[in-house]
Design a protein around this motif. Structure first.
Motif, PDB file in Angstrom:
ATOM      1  N   SER A 101      29.249  39.212  43.421  1.00  0.00           N
ATOM      2  CA  SER A 101      30.137  39.580  42.318  1.00  0.00           C
ATOM      3  C   SER A 101      29.817  40.960  41.744  1.00  0.00           C
ATOM      4  CB  SER A 101      30.061  38.524  41.209  1.00  0.00           C
ATOM      5  OG  SER A 101      28.730  38.359  40.745  1.00  0.00           O
ATOM      6  N   GLU A 102      28.625  41.472  42.043  1.00  0.00           N
ATOM      7  CA  GLU A 102      28.296  42.817  41.566  1.00  0.00           C
ATOM      8  C   GLU A 102      29.183  43.878  42.218  1.00  0.00           C
ATOM      9  OE1 GLU A 102      25.744  41.903  45.142  1.00  0.00           O
ATOM     10  OE2 GLU A 102      26.319  40.862  43.294  1.00  0.00           O
ATOM     11  N   ASP A 103      29.819  43.520  43.359  1.00  0.00           N
ATOM     12  CA  ASP A 103      30.725  44.449  44.043  1.00  0.00           C
ATOM     13  C   ASP A 103      32.166  44.323  43.556  1.00  0.00           C
ATOM     14  OD1 ASP A 103      28.660  45.397  45.643  1.00  0.00           O
ATOM     15  OD2 ASP A 103      29.006  43.885  47.198  1.00  0.00           O
ATOM     16  N   LEU A 104      32.423  43.413  42.626  1.00  0.00           N
ATOM     17  CA  LEU A 104      33.785  43.167  42.161  1.00  0.00           C
ATOM     18  C   LEU A 104      34.138  44.080  40.998  1.00  0.00           C
ATOM     19  CD1 LEU A 104      36.362  41.316  42.200  1.00  0.00           C
ATOM     20  CD2 LEU A 104      35.201  39.932  40.454  1.00  0.00           C
ATOM     21  N   ASP A 105      35.294  44.714  41.080  1.00  0.00           N
ATOM     22  CA  ASP A 105      35.854  45.443  39.943  1.00  0.00           C
ATOM     23  C   ASP A 105      36.641  44.412  39.136  1.00  0.00           C
ATOM     24  OD1 ASP A 105      37.240  46.974  38.124  1.00  0.00           O
ATOM     25  OD2 ASP A 105      37.699  48.570  39.542  1.00  0.00           O
ATOM     26  N   LEU A 106      35.955  43.741  38.218  1.00  0.00           N
ATOM     27  CA  LEU A 106      36.561  42.634  37.482  1.00  0.00           C
ATOM     28  C   LEU A 106      37.766  43.089  36.664  1.00  0.00           C
ATOM     29  CD1 LEU A 106      36.394  39.625  36.733  1.00  0.00           C
ATOM     30  CD2 LEU A 106      34.887  40.270  34.840  1.00  0.00           C
ATOM     31  N   ASP A 107      37.681  44.251  36.036  1.00  0.00           N
ATOM     32  CA  ASP A 107      38.800  44.727  35.234  1.00  0.00           C
ATOM     33  C   ASP A 107      40.038  44.959  36.092  1.00  0.00           C
ATOM     34  OD1 ASP A 107      37.323  44.640  32.898  1.00  0.00           O
ATOM     35  OD2 ASP A 107      36.698  46.736  33.034  1.00  0.00           O
ATOM     36  N   ALA A 108      39.853  45.516  37.291  1.00  0.00           N
ATOM     37  CA  ALA A 108      40.989  45.754  38.188  1.00  0.00           C
ATOM     38  C   ALA A 108      41.600  44.432  38.644  1.00  0.00           C
ATOM     39  CB  ALA A 108      40.547  46.585  39.387  1.00  0.00           C
ATOM     40  N   ARG A 121      38.475  40.532  57.349  1.00  0.00           N
ATOM     41  CA  ARG A 121      37.221  40.873  56.691  1.00  0.00           C
ATOM     42  C   ARG A 121      37.104  40.114  55.370  1.00  0.00           C
ATOM     43  NH1 ARG A 121      34.637  45.342  58.786  1.00  0.00           N
ATOM     44  NH2 ARG A 121      33.431  45.451  56.847  1.00  0.00           N
ATOM     45  N   LEU A 122      35.865  39.658  55.055  1.00  0.00           N
ATOM     46  CA  LEU A 122      35.626  38.910  53.831  1.00  0.00           C
ATOM     47  C   LEU A 122      34.721  39.636  52.846  1.00  0.00           C
ATOM     48  CD1 LEU A 122      35.189  35.202  55.052  1.00  0.00           C
ATOM     49  CD2 LEU A 122      37.248  36.349  54.207  1.00  0.00           C
ATOM     50  N   ASP A 123      34.318  40.875  53.134  1.00  0.00           N
ATOM     51  CA  ASP A 123      33.507  41.592  52.160  1.00  0.00           C
ATOM     52  C   ASP A 123      34.392  42.001  50.981  1.00  0.00           C
ATOM     53  OD1 ASP A 123      34.105  44.833  52.656  1.00  0.00           O
ATOM     54  OD2 ASP A 123      34.466  43.533  54.393  1.00  0.00           O
ATOM     55  N   LEU A 124      33.814  41.999  49.789  1.00  0.00           N
ATOM     56  CA  LEU A 124      34.593  42.225  48.577  1.00  0.00           C
ATOM     57  C   LEU A 124      35.290  43.585  48.531  1.00  0.00           C
ATOM     58  CD1 LEU A 124      32.661  40.504  45.669  1.00  0.00           C
ATOM     59  CD2 LEU A 124      34.989  40.061  46.425  1.00  0.00           C
ATOM     60  N   PRO A 125      34.652  44.684  48.934  1.00  0.00           N
ATOM     61  CA  PRO A 125      35.392  45.947  48.925  1.00  0.00           C
ATOM     62  C   PRO A 125      36.666  45.887  49.771  1.00  0.00           C
ATOM     63  CG  PRO A 125      33.040  46.372  49.097  1.00  0.00           C
ATOM     64  CD  PRO A 125      33.220  44.888  49.236  1.00  0.00           C
ATOM     65  N   SER A 126      36.589  45.250  50.941  1.00  0.00           N
ATOM     66  CA  SER A 126      37.784  45.129  51.788  1.00  0.00           C
ATOM     67  C   SER A 126      38.830  44.236  51.146  1.00  0.00           C
ATOM     68  CB  SER A 126      37.404  44.576  53.167  1.00  0.00           C
ATOM     69  OG  SER A 126      36.567  45.471  53.863  1.00  0.00           O
ATOM     70  N   ILE A 151      44.354  43.651  46.195  1.00  0.00           N
ATOM     71  CA  ILE A 151      44.627  44.201  44.874  1.00  0.00           C
ATOM     72  C   ILE A 151      45.233  45.605  44.963  1.00  0.00           C
ATOM     73  CG2 ILE A 151      43.637  44.755  42.628  1.00  0.00           C
ATOM     74  CD1 ILE A 151      43.583  41.755  43.447  1.00  0.00           C
ATOM     75  N   ARG A 152      44.568  46.516  45.649  1.00  0.00           N
ATOM     76  CA  ARG A 152      45.057  47.894  45.675  1.00  0.00           C
ATOM     77  C   ARG A 152      46.290  48.066  46.551  1.00  0.00           C
ATOM     78  NH1 ARG A 152      44.933  52.550  48.437  1.00  0.00           N
ATOM     79  NH2 ARG A 152      43.758  51.645  50.179  1.00  0.00           N
ATOM     80  N   ARG A 153      46.255  47.483  47.781  1.00  0.00           N
ATOM     81  CA  ARG A 153      47.362  47.699  48.723  1.00  0.00           C
ATOM     82  C   ARG A 153      48.479  46.670  48.587  1.00  0.00           C
ATOM     83  NH1 ARG A 153      46.368  47.263  54.039  1.00  0.00           N
ATOM     84  NH2 ARG A 153      44.255  46.415  53.986  1.00  0.00           N
ATOM     85  N   GLY A 154      48.253  45.595  47.858  1.00  0.00           N
ATOM     86  CA  GLY A 154      49.308  44.620  47.660  1.00  0.00           C
ATOM     87  C   GLY A 154      49.655  43.799  48.882  1.00  0.00           C
ATOM     88  N   ARG A 155      48.709  43.641  49.793  1.00  0.00           N
ATOM     89  CA  ARG A 155      48.892  42.761  50.937  1.00  0.00           C
ATOM     90  C   ARG A 155      48.483  41.348  50.548  1.00  0.00           C
ATOM     91  NH1 ARG A 155      48.033  43.549  56.182  1.00  0.00           N
ATOM     92  NH2 ARG A 155      47.813  41.284  56.097  1.00  0.00           N
ATOM     93  N   GLY A 156      48.711  40.406  51.436  1.00  0.00           N
ATOM     94  CA  GLY A 156      48.296  39.036  51.199  1.00  0.00           C
ATOM     95  C   GLY A 156      47.145  38.645  52.096  1.00  0.00           C
ATOM     96  N   LEU A 185      37.349  36.063  46.854  1.00  0.00           N
ATOM     97  CA  LEU A 185      37.655  36.922  45.707  1.00  0.00           C
ATOM     98  C   LEU A 185      37.564  36.148  44.393  1.00  0.00           C
ATOM     99  CD1 LEU A 185      38.673  39.710  44.698  1.00  0.00           C
ATOM    100  CD2 LEU A 185      41.005  38.853  45.043  1.00  0.00           C
ATOM    101  N   PHE A 186      38.146  34.952  44.374  1.00  0.00           N
ATOM    102  CA  PHE A 186      38.147  34.138  43.162  1.00  0.00           C
ATOM    103  C   PHE A 186      36.734  33.699  42.795  1.00  0.00           C
ATOM    104  CE2 PHE A 186      39.469  30.253  40.705  1.00  0.00           C
ATOM    105  CZ  PHE A 186      40.247  30.913  39.762  1.00  0.00           C
ATOM    106  N   ALA A 187      35.925  33.357  43.808  1.00  0.00           N
ATOM    107  CA  ALA A 187      34.543  32.947  43.556  1.00  0.00           C
ATOM    108  C   ALA A 187      33.744  34.083  42.935  1.00  0.00           C
ATOM    109  CB  ALA A 187      33.883  32.483  44.855  1.00  0.00           C
ATOM    110  N   ALA A 188      33.950  35.303  43.412  1.00  0.00           N
ATOM    111  CA  ALA A 188      33.252  36.445  42.832  1.00  0.00           C
ATOM    112  C   ALA A 188      33.625  36.625  41.371  1.00  0.00           C
ATOM    113  CB  ALA A 188      33.569  37.709  43.621  1.00  0.00           C
ATOM    114  N   ALA A 189      34.907  36.446  41.049  1.00  0.00           N
ATOM    115  CA  ALA A 189      35.346  36.571  39.655  1.00  0.00           C
ATOM    116  C   ALA A 189      34.729  35.476  38.792  1.00  0.00           C
ATOM    117  CB  ALA A 189      36.872  36.516  39.584  1.00  0.00           C
TER     118      ALA A 189
END
Length: 285
Positions: free
Chosen positions: A4-11, A54-59, A65-70, A79-83
């Motif tokens: 979760s340290e790699d998560l941009d929680l605000d974004a 890929r399952l790494d958080l940056p990807s 979030i950024r590219r709007g893909r599913g 992603l939800f677990a990291a949040a």
């Protein structure tokens, strides 16, 4: 554990449109699950096009979030677990067998990712990665129900595979599938799973030539009043009460459909590849 340290929680929360409380309460969990299911898109395009997910958080943040893909369950749940980890929730990851359309004596592989969240002496099933996911967590108790969205779900403690007991999620079917129209959706136990276990399941689902997500694309979008599904080239819109409209879509129309109906953005290069692969798929029929 969930990086979760790699998560941009605000974004992430901004993408959900979530401005509520950030304390780890049931109210927060309910609001986050609803927002995640309604805003983060669901598709299997990477498995179909590239046989790699890929399952790494940056990807995941870049893609969802950024590219709007599913993405599918492993991506959503990671992603939800990291949040949830960043917000201080206590939870356990588990794997389920999706049994829709399968005989009980023929268990499918446990390749559906979910979370069990512990709050105030109770345990709650949080399933954000099904596509047609419940809009709220379901208490882990025999007979518990979710009726927050257009389709209700029922949780039962019962025999699930070859005499073994466990939990079963049921959804309303056509009235002939089971008692009072309930049909089996997925089964699971409370055996803990870890990121490395999800990595193994994800590899199979994304790359094995027998995986349905490799053979054809599958896209879903849940709203509060409808469910849209694209299965290869068949677009289905289902409304509460059992009404469903189906339409065949030409390959060249799929990229526009993804944007207009499913809210999924594909760039020009990916759009061209998708149309080519879908055309090849249609020629095989």
């Amino acid at each position: 554990m969930w990086n979760s340290e790699d998560l941009d929680l605000d974004a992430y929360l901004g993408f959900l449109g979530y401005e509520g409380d950030r304390t780890p309460t049931l109210e927060t969990l309910r609001a986050l699950q609803r927002a995640h299911v309604l805003h983060v898109r669901w598709d299997t395009l990477d498995g179909f096009l590239y046989q790699k997910v890929r399952l790494d958080l940056p990807s995941l943040q870049d893609k969802l979030i950024r590219r709007g893909r599913g993405g599918y369950c492993y991506e959503h749940v990671t992603l939800f677990a990291a949040a949830l980890e960043r917000l201080g929730f206590d939870f356990t990851a588990v794997s389920a067998r999706v049994q829709l359309g399968a005989a009980p004596q023929q268990p499918r592989p446990a390749t559906h990712a979910m979370l069990l969240v512990d709050l105030d002496g109770a345990r709650w099933l949080s399933d954000v990665g099904f596509g047609a996911s419940p809009l709220e967590p379901i208490e882990l108790a025999d007979g518990a129900m979710s009726e927050a969205g257009p389709w209700p779900y029922l949780l039962r403690w019962q025999e699930i595979t070859h005499g073994s007991p466990g939990w079963a999620v049921h959804q309303l079917g056509d009235g002939t599938a089971g008692r009072e129209g309930w049909e089996l959706r997925q089964v699971f136990t409370e055996h803990p799973q870890y990121p490395v276990d999800f990595a193994v399941g994800n590899h199979f689902v994304a790359s094995n030539d027998r995986s349905p997500f490799v053979i054809r694309p599958f896209v879903q979008r849940m709203r509060t009043d409808r469910l849209d599904t694209l299965d290869a080239l068949t677009w289905t819109t289902e409304l509460p009460g059992g009404t469903a409209d189906k339409e065949s879509v030409p390959p060249q129309d799929v990229p526009k459909l993804l944007g207009d109906v499913f809210g999924i953005r594909v760039d020009a290069e990916e759009s061209e590849l998708l149309v080519r692969r879908l055309t090849e798929l249609s020629e095989q029929d």
